[in-house]
Design a protein around this motif. Sequence first.
Motif, PDB file in Angstrom:
ATOM      1  N   PRO A  84       0.802  -1.231   0.000  1.00  0.00           N
ATOM      2  CA  PRO A  84       0.000   0.000   0.000  1.00  0.00           C
ATOM      3  C   PRO A  84       0.830   1.274   0.000  1.00  0.00           C
ATOM      4  O   PRO A  84       0.435   2.278  -0.605  1.00  0.00           O
ATOM      5  CB  PRO A  84      -0.833  -0.121   1.285  1.00  0.00           C
ATOM      6  CG  PRO A  84      -0.904  -1.577   1.552  1.00  0.00           C
ATOM      7  CD  PRO A  84       0.424  -2.121   1.113  1.00  0.00           C
ATOM      8  N   LEU A  85       1.992   1.244   0.676  1.00  0.00           N
ATOM      9  CA  LEU A  85       2.853   2.429   0.689  1.00  0.00           C
ATOM     10  C   LEU A  85       3.391   2.715  -0.711  1.00  0.00           C
ATOM     11  O   LEU A  85       3.454   3.873  -1.146  1.00  0.00           O
ATOM     12  CB  LEU A  85       4.019   2.232   1.663  1.00  0.00           C
ATOM     13  CG  LEU A  85       3.679   1.952   3.132  1.00  0.00           C
ATOM     14  CD1 LEU A  85       4.956   1.922   3.961  1.00  0.00           C
ATOM     15  CD2 LEU A  85       2.719   2.994   3.674  1.00  0.00           C
ATOM     16  N   ILE A  86       3.791   1.657  -1.414  1.00  0.00           N
ATOM     17  CA  ILE A  86       4.304   1.821  -2.778  1.00  0.00           C
ATOM     18  C   ILE A  86       3.197   2.306  -3.705  1.00  0.00           C
ATOM     19  O   ILE A  86       3.414   3.191  -4.550  1.00  0.00           O
ATOM     20  CB  ILE A  86       4.906   0.489  -3.279  1.00  0.00           C
ATOM     21  CG1 ILE A  86       6.105   0.095  -2.405  1.00  0.00           C
ATOM     22  CG2 ILE A  86       5.336   0.610  -4.739  1.00  0.00           C
ATOM     23  CD1 ILE A  86       6.638  -1.299  -2.692  1.00  0.00           C
ATOM     24  N   VAL A  87       1.996   1.750  -3.525  1.00  0.00           N
ATOM     25  CA  VAL A  87       0.851   2.174  -4.345  1.00  0.00           C
ATOM     26  C   VAL A  87       0.553   3.653  -4.102  1.00  0.00           C
ATOM     27  O   VAL A  87       0.307   4.422  -5.039  1.00  0.00           O
ATOM     28  CB  VAL A  87      -0.389   1.309  -4.042  1.00  0.00           C
ATOM     29  CG1 VAL A  87      -1.631   1.882  -4.712  1.00  0.00           C
ATOM     30  CG2 VAL A  87      -0.156  -0.128  -4.507  1.00  0.00           C
ATOM     31  N   THR A  88       0.572   4.072  -2.857  1.00  0.00           N
ATOM     32  CA  THR A  88       0.314   5.480  -2.533  1.00  0.00           C
ATOM     33  C   THR A  88       1.379   6.387  -3.137  1.00  0.00           C
ATOM     34  O   THR A  88       1.072   7.451  -3.694  1.00  0.00           O
ATOM     35  CB  THR A  88       0.263   5.682  -1.007  1.00  0.00           C
ATOM     36  OG1 THR A  88      -0.796   4.886  -0.473  1.00  0.00           O
ATOM     37  CG2 THR A  88       0.025   7.141  -0.652  1.00  0.00           C
ATOM     38  N   ALA A  89       2.652   5.980  -3.034  1.00  0.00           N
ATOM     39  CA  ALA A  89       3.728   6.775  -3.632  1.00  0.00           C
ATOM     40  C   ALA A  89       3.545   6.886  -5.139  1.00  0.00           C
ATOM     41  O   ALA A  89       3.737   7.967  -5.716  1.00  0.00           O
ATOM     42  CB  ALA A  89       5.079   6.145  -3.300  1.00  0.00           C
ATOM     43  N   GLY A  90       3.169   5.788  -5.783  1.00  0.00           N
ATOM     44  CA  GLY A  90       2.914   5.836  -7.219  1.00  0.00           C
ATOM     45  C   GLY A  90       1.745   6.740  -7.549  1.00  0.00           C
ATOM     46  O   GLY A  90       1.782   7.497  -8.527  1.00  0.00           O
ATOM     47  N   MET A  91       0.706   6.684  -6.725  1.00  0.00           N
ATOM     48  CA  MET A  91      -0.462   7.540  -6.937  1.00  0.00           C
ATOM     49  C   MET A  91      -0.078   9.012  -6.808  1.00  0.00           C
ATOM     50  O   MET A  91      -0.565   9.867  -7.568  1.00  0.00           O
ATOM     51  CB  MET A  91      -1.540   7.178  -5.918  1.00  0.00           C
ATOM     52  CG  MET A  91      -2.865   7.882  -6.112  1.00  0.00           C
ATOM     53  SD  MET A  91      -4.159   7.177  -5.051  1.00  0.00           S
ATOM     54  CE  MET A  91      -3.468   7.484  -3.422  1.00  0.00           C
ATOM     55  N   MET A  92       0.805   9.328  -5.865  1.00  0.00           N
ATOM     56  CA  MET A  92       1.269  10.703  -5.716  1.00  0.00           C
ATOM     57  C   MET A  92       1.950  11.184  -6.990  1.00  0.00           C
ATOM     58  O   MET A  92       1.775  12.333  -7.411  1.00  0.00           O
ATOM     59  CB  MET A  92       2.241  10.804  -4.544  1.00  0.00           C
ATOM     60  CG  MET A  92       1.597  10.654  -3.175  1.00  0.00           C
ATOM     61  SD  MET A  92       2.808  10.549  -1.825  1.00  0.00           S
ATOM     62  CE  MET A  92       3.577  12.163  -1.943  1.00  0.00           C
ATOM     63  N   GLY A  93       2.743  10.301  -7.600  1.00  0.00           N
ATOM     64  CA  GLY A  93       3.413  10.667  -8.843  1.00  0.00           C
ATOM     65  C   GLY A  93       2.433  10.921  -9.966  1.00  0.00           C
ATOM     66  O   GLY A  93       2.550  11.906 -10.708  1.00  0.00           O
ATOM     67  N   PHE A  94       1.420  10.060 -10.101  1.00  0.00           N
ATOM     68  CA  PHE A  94       0.473  10.182 -11.212  1.00  0.00           C
ATOM     69  C   PHE A  94      -0.453  11.387 -11.077  1.00  0.00           C
ATOM     70  O   PHE A  94      -0.783  12.039 -12.065  1.00  0.00           O
ATOM     71  CB  PHE A  94      -0.353   8.899 -11.344  1.00  0.00           C
ATOM     72  CG  PHE A  94       0.390   7.756 -11.974  1.00  0.00           C
ATOM     73  CD1 PHE A  94       0.970   7.891 -13.231  1.00  0.00           C
ATOM     74  CD2 PHE A  94       0.525   6.551 -11.308  1.00  0.00           C
ATOM     75  CE1 PHE A  94       1.666   6.840 -13.811  1.00  0.00           C
ATOM     76  CE2 PHE A  94       1.216   5.489 -11.876  1.00  0.00           C
ATOM     77  CZ  PHE A  94       1.789   5.649 -13.145  1.00  0.00           C
TER      78      PHE A  94
END
Length: 803
Positions: A652-662
């Motif tokens: 979930p942390l990686i998914v959130t970081a990716g979402m921040m980028g997008f």
Amino acid sequence: MSKIFSFGFWNSIARVILRNRLVIIAIIIGITIFLASQWQNMRFSYTEANLLPDDHEINITYNNFLDKFGEEGNIIVLAINDSTLFTPEKFAAWNKLSEKLQTYPEIENVISLGNLKKLKKFDDPKRFEMVPLLKKGKLDSTQVAGYKDEIFNKLPFYDNLVYSNNTNTVQTALYIKEEIVNSKERKIFVIEELRPLIEQFEVDNNINVYVSGMPYIRTLNSQNIIDEIGLFIGGALLVTSLIFFFFFRSVRATLISMVTVLIGVMWAFGVIGLLHYEITVLTALIPPLIIVIGVPNCIFLINKYQQEIKNHGNQAKSLQRVITKVGNATLLTNLTTASGFATFILTDSKLLKEFGIVASINIIAIFILSLVIIPIIYSYMSLPKDKHLKHLNKKWIGGFVDWVERMVRDHRIAIYIGSISLLALSIIGIYTIKVSGSLLEDMPQQADFFKDIEFFEEEFNGVMPLEILIDTKKPKGALKLSTLKKMENLENIIVDIPELSSPLSVVRLAKYSKQAYYNGNPKYYQLPTSQEQNFIAPYLKGISSEGNLLNAYVDTTGQYARMTTFMKDIGTEEMERIEAGLWPQINKIFPPDRFDISLTGKALIFQKGTTYLVKNLIISLSLAILLIALLMAWMFRSFRMILISLIPNLLPLIVTAGMMGFIGVPIKPSTILVFSIAFGISVDDTIHFLAKYRQELKANNWKIKRSVYAALRETTVSMFYTSIVLFFGFSVFMISSFGGTVALGGLVSATLLFAMLANLLLLPSLLLSLEKSIANKKILKEPSMQIIVNEDDVLPEEENELK
């Protein structure tokens, strides 16, 4: 032995709590009164957050600058862009406003249209004097027009200082006394004196006045923080109480929970006051955080109490078992949550350190309050009615449990494919994340003062001072013509940078002195030649005695000079690009062996601090993962179980970081907090599930599938309840007017939702797929402590002891 000790310990705790109810209530009331008395020590922050350690090179440079020239962020500017200003009536009203402002004790000096002075040459004796530009008395339209023409066309010294030649905007500069710039007096002056005065001027003269400057911005921003504390607390209480009531359908249970978390909020404020910490944009989040984190504790305890009542109807036994059977698990989940916050204590940032200390202390405090208050209150109340227990058999939640079990049983491949796809997509998004060190980005962008900031950026290229400190290494070196020419070359370079304003320095005064020497002819507004400097020198003595015109930009020894430019609200990457282009030219103009040049200013410090925090983020998050992994290693004594348990919490942390980028949410001080907070909270679900899973393994003779599904059915409801409370609780922060707080609330909410699904779908799937390598007595050893107490562990002779 560990099992007996664990049970015996919590049974003793239950006995102490239920036998000493009145004493414990008195202790809680006493602590609450004491901490409430500490509220008077709470202070609100009146300066920008310094994210760097005090001994950091950037802070040392800044303090060196302050020693030489004093406070740099002490200017409030008022601006008007209105053609009707230069009519006799409105021109007189504007000048009267400036005169009124000059009378306030908080104001050191005012530079405005009405009190401008020009440098005039006198020959007997030879001297320059600053003489008033505007004659006293009432002016007619011709005189006002002539005055305007002289300022805009004959006095380039005041360009970008009093007027903007491109748009005919004029501004008044208020210099706040240094001793009140970072104090409560500044707030009182801005809120109670300055704003009402300007608003009345706007009404009386039908002119829009734009107001900005760092003291003004900081004051209104801190006031917004104060206003939002109550909004957050009220919002968190409303949302969590509504969700709680929806789940339990009991006003009594809801009120008990709200009373518990409200006491926790009072303690949170008291701890801040007791430690004499400031209320910052981060510590302001702690009271509502306590509500959001405390309500799940209440859910676990009240839900267990009602289950026990439904099973056997014995209140004394139920209350004892609530403490005995839920105590361990609730303590561990609160410890992991507190650990996520506590990692901030290990950073060198004072701001984060204080946030981590207060948050971790109060998370443990709300656990203790929940464990004590809820059983004690229920012990004085009648048994819950049947209608209050109906929620234990809700069909809709049963449907959700069935869906989760069906996904894990029949669609594990789909779960793995979805997880891997999310991981790959998120890694792509992570590479697009930007770092933002903007001092203004998180401020309320719909507020009037933020719109004024945008006006000043358009008209004067910003309001945030960037200081260039020049050390000539020689007394009077800053006044040498060769140094002035170097400074002029640097100014010409800065003028060509669109993000920076035209600099202010002693060069302006040197140019103005030449213009005055030639009787005010604007074409001579330039640096004098060596020969002209000899002619002008006798006239300059009067300027030094005139006041701080020279001293504002050259120190008393003449060795140090400052160059002040104002920067737009640019991010860290843009500033790093500007610096990368600027430094080679600075070193070319000012050889490092003969000059020491420093870039400083609060805005630059904030940007450097953001970069510093990003580096600390990796350390902080790594420490949180390590600390929680060690805690789980101690609990489960299995390295393989640690790895399996970390996967659904790191994803979930990686998914959130990716979402921040997008979606374009940058890494900044507010969003940096997301990962450690979310990880510390989300791992709670993992602990609950694995603890129940291990218990089921023993009960089912180490049969994997039966144990996984039994644990899943047992824990899904509590995971769902608490995750929903946390999701909507953190979503309350999205009502904030601060962009960073909105991002924090949204990102933590999204991360916890991902974490719930990962713990309900991915974690049991991994256990089933890897059953042969993890589920045997050698690998999954007897835990160091018993997290969930079995029914059989409750000793019969102690069940009715507290009746």
